[in-house]
Design an enzyme around this catalytic site. Structure first.
Site: not given
Length: 284
Positions: A45, A48-49, A198, A203, A231, A266
Site C-alpha cells: 500500500g 504504508a510503503n 521521476t 533518474g 514510494d 516486495g
C-alpha cells in the site's frame, strides 16, 4: 523550504494493503494464462510503503490509514511497528483489509490489481495535521480526504500516483508535487512551485515553476523487483525536504534510496537506511 530538522515529524496519509505476490517468467498478455511460483504475502500500500521507508531513513513517522478488523490488518500493524512507524492514527474498519494482487517477471517488471477494502473508510477528522513538519499523501486515498489534508497541513507533499485529476486548489497548496513522466504529462509544470519528475532508470528532475533546477541519475543496479521503488523515492525526498536540504541534495538522496529499493522482492523488502543511502552517495 522548511528549516533544518535532523529527525522530522512526518505524517503519511495513505493506503495499507497486503500484497499477494507471485513471480513468473514473463507477464501475461490480456486473456493469457502463465504459470508462476508460490504466492508470497508482503506488506504494501503506497501509504504504508512510504511511512515505512521514511521511518527507516530516520524520520519520526505517523501513518494515517484504515485497516480491516481482521487478521491481515493486525499483521500489517505489526509489520509497520517493526519498521518504527507510529500507529496512533491507524483506524479499523468493518471492511476487509486492502489487498493487492501483484505479478513480477524475471526483469523485475510488474502488474498490479488493488482491492481497496478498508482503505475507502479513511478519515482524518480527529487528526491535527499541524503537528507534522511535512504531510505526505498519494492518490489512492478518497478525494475528500486528499483535499482536506492539503488544506490543513503546514507543508504538503503530494505524490500524484496513481494518476488521477487533482483540484487546482489542492495543487496550489502543495509544497512539492512528485510524479513520474506519464503522470506529469497531465498538468502544467509552470504552475507548480516545485515538481519532481521521476524517470525510473533515467533518474529524476526537479522543476521550480517549470524551470529545471536539479537533476540526478539513478544507480546502475540489476532490479530484483521494482514494486515500491517510487514510494521509497517519495519518502526519501519528503525526509530531505523536511531536513532543509537543497533541491539537488534532496533529489540525489531520493534517487539513490529509490535505486536501492529494487534489490529485494516486495515493496518493503529492501527499505534502505539513512546510513546506507549516504554511503552510496559518498561512493558516487
Amino acid at each position: 523550504m522548511a528549516g533544518p530538522i535532523a529527525s522530522p515529524r512526518i505524517g503519511v496519509v495513505g493506503t495499507a494493503n497486503v500484497d499477494l505476490v507471485v513471480r513468473c517468467r514473463r507477464l501475461a498478455r490480456p486473456g493469457e494464462t502463465v504459470l508462476g511460483d508460490d504466492v508470497v504475502s508482503l506488506s504494501g500500500g503506497k501509504g504504508a510503503n512510504q511511512a515505512a521507508a521514511a521511518a527507516r531513513l530516520g524520520a519520526h513517522v505517523w501513518l494515517m490509514a484504515s485497516l480491516g478488523d481482521d487478521a491481515r490488518g493486525e499483521w500489517l500493524l505489526e509489520v509497520l511497528r517493526g519498521h518504527g512507524v507510529h500507529d496512533d492514527y491507524v483506524r479499523r474498519s468493518a471492511r476487509p483489509t486492502g489487498t493487492a494482487f501483484i505479478t513480477v517477471d524475471d526483469r523485475g517488471e510488474n502488474q498490479i490489481v488493488v482491492s481497496s477494502g478498508a482503505n475507502a473508510d479513511l478519515d482524518l477528522a480527529d487528526v491535527d495535521l499541524g503537528l507534522f513538519d511535512v504531510v505526505l499523501a498519494q492518490m489512492e486515498i478518497p478525494t475528500l480526504v486528499l483535499n482536506d489534508a492539503a488544506r490543513r497541513s503546514r507543508h504538503f507533499i503530494l505524490n500524484v500516483a496513481p494518476a488521477a485529476p487533482v483540484e487546482p486548489d489542492t495543487f496550489t497548496r502543495c509544497a512539492v508535487v512528485i510524479a513520474n513522466e506519464v503522470e506529469a504529462e497531465s498538468f502544467d509544470l509552470s504552475t507548480l512551485k516545485h515538481c519532481v519528475v521521476t524517470m525510473g532508470a533515467g533518474g529524476a528532475v526537479h522543476y521550480a515553476n517549470g524551470r529545471e533546477v536539479a537533476r540526478a541519475a539513478a544507480l546502475k543496479i540489476d532490479p530484483v523487483d521494482t514494486v515500491g521503488a517510487g514510494d521509497v523515492f517519495c519518502a526519501a525526498y519528503a525526509v530531505m525536504w523536511a531536513r532543509g536540504s537543497s533541491a539537488q541534495e534532496a533529489l540525489s538522496y531520493a534517487v539513490t534510496a529509490g535505486s536501492l529499493a529494487i534489490m529485494a522482492l516486495g515493496a518493503q523488502g529492501a527499505l534502505p537506511t539513512d546510513e546506507e543511502v549516504t554511503t552510496w552517495l559518498a561512493r558516487a
